[in-house]
Design an enzyme around this catalytic site. Structure first.
Site, PDB file in Angstrom:
ATOM      1  N   ARG A   1       0.815  -1.226   0.000  1.00 39.88           N
ATOM      2  CA  ARG A   1       0.000   0.000   0.000  1.00 39.88           C
ATOM      3  C   ARG A   1       0.850   1.278   0.000  1.00 39.88           C
ATOM      4  O   ARG A   1       0.552   2.239   0.661  1.00 39.88           O
ATOM      5  CB  ARG A   1      -0.981   0.014   1.198  1.00 39.88           C
ATOM      6  CG  ARG A   1      -1.867  -1.195   1.314  1.00 39.88           C
ATOM      7  CD  ARG A   1      -2.694  -1.486   0.060  1.00 39.88           C
ATOM      8  NE  ARG A   1      -3.527  -2.666   0.277  1.00 39.88           N
ATOM      9  CZ  ARG A   1      -3.189  -3.907  -0.089  1.00 39.88           C
ATOM     10  NH1 ARG A   1      -2.040  -4.128  -0.725  1.00 39.88           N
ATOM     11  NH2 ARG A   1      -3.992  -4.903   0.142  1.00 39.88           N
TER      12      ARG A   1
ATOM     13  N   PHE B   1      -2.090 -19.465 -14.653  1.00 36.36           N
ATOM     14  CA  PHE B   1      -0.672 -19.299 -15.003  1.00 36.36           C
ATOM     15  C   PHE B   1       0.005 -18.241 -14.143  1.00 36.36           C
ATOM     16  O   PHE B   1      -0.542 -17.416 -13.577  1.00 36.36           O
ATOM     17  CB  PHE B   1      -0.492 -18.956 -16.488  1.00 36.36           C
ATOM     18  CG  PHE B   1      -1.410 -17.893 -17.027  1.00 36.36           C
ATOM     19  CD1 PHE B   1      -1.142 -16.547 -16.819  1.00 36.36           C
ATOM     20  CD2 PHE B   1      -2.560 -18.215 -17.732  1.00 36.36           C
ATOM     21  CE1 PHE B   1      -1.993 -15.564 -17.319  1.00 36.36           C
ATOM     22  CE2 PHE B   1      -3.407 -17.243 -18.245  1.00 36.36           C
ATOM     23  CZ  PHE B   1      -3.130 -15.902 -18.028  1.00 36.36           C
TER      24      PHE B   1
ATOM     25  N   TYR C   1      -7.400  -5.722  -9.805  1.00 35.65           N
ATOM     26  CA  TYR C   1      -6.947  -5.303 -11.133  1.00 35.65           C
ATOM     27  C   TYR C   1      -7.898  -4.397 -11.912  1.00 35.65           C
ATOM     28  O   TYR C   1      -7.514  -3.844 -12.945  1.00 35.65           O
ATOM     29  CB  TYR C   1      -6.594  -6.539 -11.971  1.00 35.65           C
ATOM     30  CG  TYR C   1      -5.369  -7.253 -11.422  1.00 35.65           C
ATOM     31  CD1 TYR C   1      -4.099  -6.775 -11.691  1.00 35.65           C
ATOM     32  CD2 TYR C   1      -5.490  -8.382 -10.614  1.00 35.65           C
ATOM     33  CE1 TYR C   1      -2.969  -7.401 -11.177  1.00 35.65           C
ATOM     34  CE2 TYR C   1      -4.371  -9.017 -10.098  1.00 35.65           C
ATOM     35  CZ  TYR C   1      -3.116  -8.525 -10.381  1.00 35.65           C
ATOM     36  OH  TYR C   1      -2.008  -9.148  -9.865  1.00 35.65           O
TER      37      TYR C   1
HETATM   38  C1  LIG Z   1      -1.946  -7.255  -4.121  1.00 34.91           C
HETATM   39  C2  LIG Z   1      -0.601  -6.590  -3.921  1.00 34.91           C
HETATM   40  C3  LIG Z   1       0.295  -6.961  -5.104  1.00 34.91           C
HETATM   41  C4  LIG Z   1      -0.823  -5.087  -3.870  1.00 34.91           C
HETATM   42  O1  LIG Z   1       0.423  -4.419  -3.849  1.00 34.91           O
HETATM   43  P1  LIG Z   1       0.564  -2.939  -3.219  1.00 34.91           P
HETATM   44  O2  LIG Z   1       1.923  -2.474  -3.585  1.00 34.91           O
HETATM   45  O3  LIG Z   1       0.168  -2.964  -1.804  1.00 34.91           O
HETATM   46  O4  LIG Z   1      -0.525  -2.147  -4.065  1.00 34.91           O
HETATM   47  P2  LIG Z   1      -0.519  -0.551  -4.293  1.00 34.91           P
HETATM   48  O5  LIG Z   1      -0.067   0.136  -3.048  1.00 34.91           O
HETATM   49  O6  LIG Z   1       0.200  -0.219  -5.542  1.00 34.91           O
HETATM   50  O7  LIG Z   1      -2.059  -0.328  -4.508  1.00 34.91           O
HETATM   51  C5  LIG Z   1      -2.608   0.222  -5.671  1.00 34.91           C
HETATM   52  C6  LIG Z   1      -4.084   0.346  -5.437  1.00 34.91           C
HETATM   53  O8  LIG Z   1      -4.650  -0.986  -5.338  1.00 34.91           O
HETATM   54  C7  LIG Z   1      -5.332  -1.122  -4.086  1.00 34.91           C
HETATM   55  N1  LIG Z   1      -5.099  -2.494  -3.646  1.00 34.91           N
HETATM   56  C8  LIG Z   1      -3.910  -3.085  -3.527  1.00 34.91           C
HETATM   57  N2  LIG Z   1      -4.093  -4.357  -3.129  1.00 34.91           N
HETATM   58  C9  LIG Z   1      -5.404  -4.549  -2.992  1.00 34.91           C
HETATM   59  C10 LIG Z   1      -6.191  -5.663  -2.601  1.00 34.91           C
HETATM   60  N3  LIG Z   1      -5.629  -6.837  -2.249  1.00 34.91           N
HETATM   61  N4  LIG Z   1      -7.525  -5.523  -2.572  1.00 34.91           N
HETATM   62  C11 LIG Z   1      -8.086  -4.335  -2.914  1.00 34.91           C
HETATM   63  N5  LIG Z   1      -7.391  -3.251  -3.309  1.00 34.91           N
HETATM   64  C12 LIG Z   1      -6.047  -3.361  -3.332  1.00 34.91           C
HETATM   65  C13 LIG Z   1      -4.728  -0.099  -3.188  1.00 34.91           C
HETATM   66  O9  LIG Z   1      -5.607   0.248  -2.155  1.00 34.91           O
HETATM   67  C14 LIG Z   1      -4.456   1.038  -4.139  1.00 34.91           C
HETATM   68  O10 LIG Z   1      -5.686   1.711  -4.389  1.00 34.91           O
HETATM   69  P3  LIG Z   1      -5.733   3.230  -4.878  1.00 34.91           P
HETATM   70  O11 LIG Z   1      -5.146   3.234  -6.250  1.00 34.91           O
HETATM   71  O12 LIG Z   1      -7.179   3.521  -4.866  1.00 34.91           O
HETATM   72  O13 LIG Z   1      -4.904   3.984  -3.897  1.00 34.91           O
HETATM   73  C15 LIG Z   1       0.101  -7.038  -2.611  1.00 34.91           C
HETATM   74  O14 LIG Z   1      -0.742  -6.753  -1.526  1.00 34.91           O
HETATM   75  C16 LIG Z   1       0.411  -8.518  -2.602  1.00 34.91           C
HETATM   76  O15 LIG Z   1       1.516  -8.888  -2.971  1.00 34.91           O
HETATM   77  N6  LIG Z   1      -0.548  -9.369  -2.176  1.00 34.91           N
HETATM   78  C17 LIG Z   1      -0.362 -10.791  -2.063  1.00 34.91           C
HETATM   79  C18 LIG Z   1      -0.024 -11.460  -3.373  1.00 34.91           C
HETATM   80  C19 LIG Z   1      -1.072 -11.214  -4.419  1.00 34.91           C
HETATM   81  O16 LIG Z   1      -2.268 -11.318  -4.192  1.00 34.91           O
HETATM   82  N7  LIG Z   1      -0.610 -10.919  -5.641  1.00 34.91           N
HETATM   83  C20 LIG Z   1      -1.458 -10.759  -6.796  1.00 34.91           C
HETATM   84  C21 LIG Z   1      -1.408 -12.040  -7.545  1.00 34.91           C
HETATM   85  S1  LIG Z   1      -2.584 -12.059  -8.887  1.00 34.91           S
END
Ligand SMILES: CC(C)(COP(=O)(O)OP(=O)(O)OC[C@H]1O[C@@H](n2cnc3c(N)ncnc32)[C@H](O)[C@@H]1OP(=O)(O)O)[C@@H](O)C(=O)NCCC(=O)NCCS
Length: 406
Positions: free
Chosen positions: A90, A406, A123
């Protein structure tokens, strides 16, 4: 914000760049054989890494795919291994990786990006729309009869994994060529992924087995599956995990599923990631015994709306003008006239107004404009706008399907 985004330049960097997602798998990072298998199908320069000083804290990759779309194929980025360490979440790291990744897709002339999402909410903000429904089944073997008796088709035999590729790849290719959502599998993909039965892929389940149905002198269907035996007071309670089962004709599909559902010692057969229109629903005497459930499947992002739309076929004469909003990729933000003869920017009045996520939802044929309208995700600006758009976009192919995450 003192981090920077780069692409990887070595397998060692790749190992570090995927370590954030491995954290969520409960591991510090990939084992040697895992990263070697990944490197066979994911070129280092397609994996972005985010550095905080000397340490990589985030990673995001994209496989180079040839994706089947209605009436053709298009180069596409298969987004994978996206992760940010929990110490850095975040702070906009995912956003920065999405920026770099989509810009790279555009530069490489890959008009589409698509993925399986770990959570539905991640996404959409980057322009991905839900594009298919995946069905999961969990069917008790003793209630798995078909509605009508079927004569066996050809011969079914088990083949060793080492010999499987030459037999099953042509079946996959015939199905993939006409199924939106499926991609061309390279030999490396078969060897490093699909037919790789290392312990880390097995995760405690039975060994990966391969059965093929041969008819008229060639393989016409195959199944990859795992037998997981178990007993309760002498009664079988084991499960059959069906990893993938494909037939290149209705008879072949019926035959391979009959084979699977008749394997002894099995109480239940499970499969996930089936398409929503899988023929089993209509083959079964008791469809409700499939205990089917549905979830979001693929998520699609049109990186270049023009090139992506040109790459697919449209069904009807006539045209529709769509006002597309795309904040994250503003080069798409325009009014597009779409017809079977071509796609062009226009200043004419629009029939529909849509966010780019809606285009992702209709692109493979998994959803209609009318459906999106009923969910208030798109706006009809002129009479019959949805009807005309659906006449053009509506699929004549099967529902979108990607049999693997994938
Ligand atoms: C999901 C993940 C990649 C997000 O990374 P992050 O660096 O925290 O995301 P960011 O800070 O760039 O967030 C960008 C936006 O997405 C939102 N967001 C990020 N993760 C989110 C989630 N899990 N659910 C809902 N919203 C989310 C943020 O609130 C932010 O919103 P904004 O643009 O309105 O401010 C990270 O939490 C993670 O690695 N999670 C576990 C692995 C995973 O699920 N990976 C995806 C595989 S498909």
């Amino acid at each position: 914000m003192d981090w920077k985004v780069t692409v990887c330049s070595s397998v060692e960097e790749m190992r570090l760049a995927v370590s954030p997602i491995w954290h969520y798998f409960g591991r510090t990072g990939p084992m040697d054989e895992q990263i070697e298998a990944l490197a066979r199908v994911l070129p280092a320069e397609r994996l972005h890494a985010v550095w905080d000083g000397p340490r990589i804290v985030g990673g995001a990759g994209s496989f180079p795919f040839e994706l089947t779309v209605p009436g053709g194929r298009v180069r596409a980025a298969g987004v994978t291994v996206v992760g940010v360490l929990p110490t850095h979440r975040r702070r906009g790291i995912l956003r920065a990786m999405m920026r770099a990744q989509l810009d790279a897709c555009r530069q490489r002339a890959e008009p589409v990006a698509y993925l399986w999402a770990s959570e539905d909410t991640i996404y959409g903000r980057f322009g991905y729309g839900i594009a298919s429904i995946a069905m999961e089944i969990d069917v008790p073997r003793e209630r798995s009869a078909y509605y009508a008796h079927a004569e066996p088709l050809g011969e079914t035999r088990l083949v060793a994994l080492g010999e499987a590729e030459l037999l099953v790849a042509p079946v996959w290719e015939r199905v993939a060529a006409v199924t939106p959502g499926m991609f061309l599998r390279t030999s490396s993909w078969w060897q490093a992924r699909t037919l790789n039965d290392a312990d880390w892929r097995r995760r405690g389940a039975g060994q990966l087995r391969c059965a093929i149905v041969e008819a008229r002198g060639r393989p016409t269907a195959y199944a990859l599956y795992r037998v997981n035996p178990a007993w309760d007071r002498g009664v079988q309670t084991g499960t059959l995990d069906i990893v993938e089962a494909l037939g290149d004709s209705p008879e072949a599909t019926r035959a391979i599923w009959r084979f699977l559902l008749d394997i002894d010692w099995i109480a239940r057969a499970r499969a996930s990631m089936l398409p929503i229109d899988h023929p089993l629903v209509l083959l079964m005497a008791e469809p409700r015994r499939l205990r089917a459930s549905a979830r979001d499947g693929l998520w699609v992002r049109l990186v270049d709306v023009h090139a992506a739309l040109v790459a697919r076929a449209f069904a009807a004469p006539g045209s529709v003008v769509i006002e597309v909003a795309d904040d994250f990729c503003p080069w798409n933000h325009a009014r597009w006239r779409v017809s079977a003869d071509g796609v062009e920017r226009t200043n004419e009045p629009a029939d529909l107004a849509a966010d780019v996520t809606a285009l992702g939802s209709v692109y493979l044929g998994g959803f209609t404009w009318a459906q999106l309208g009923r969910a208030l995700r798109v706006t009809e600006l002129r009479p019959e706008g949805f009807a005309r758009a659906d006449a053009l976009f509506t699929r004549q192919d099967p529902a979108p399907w990607c049999p693997e995450i994938f």
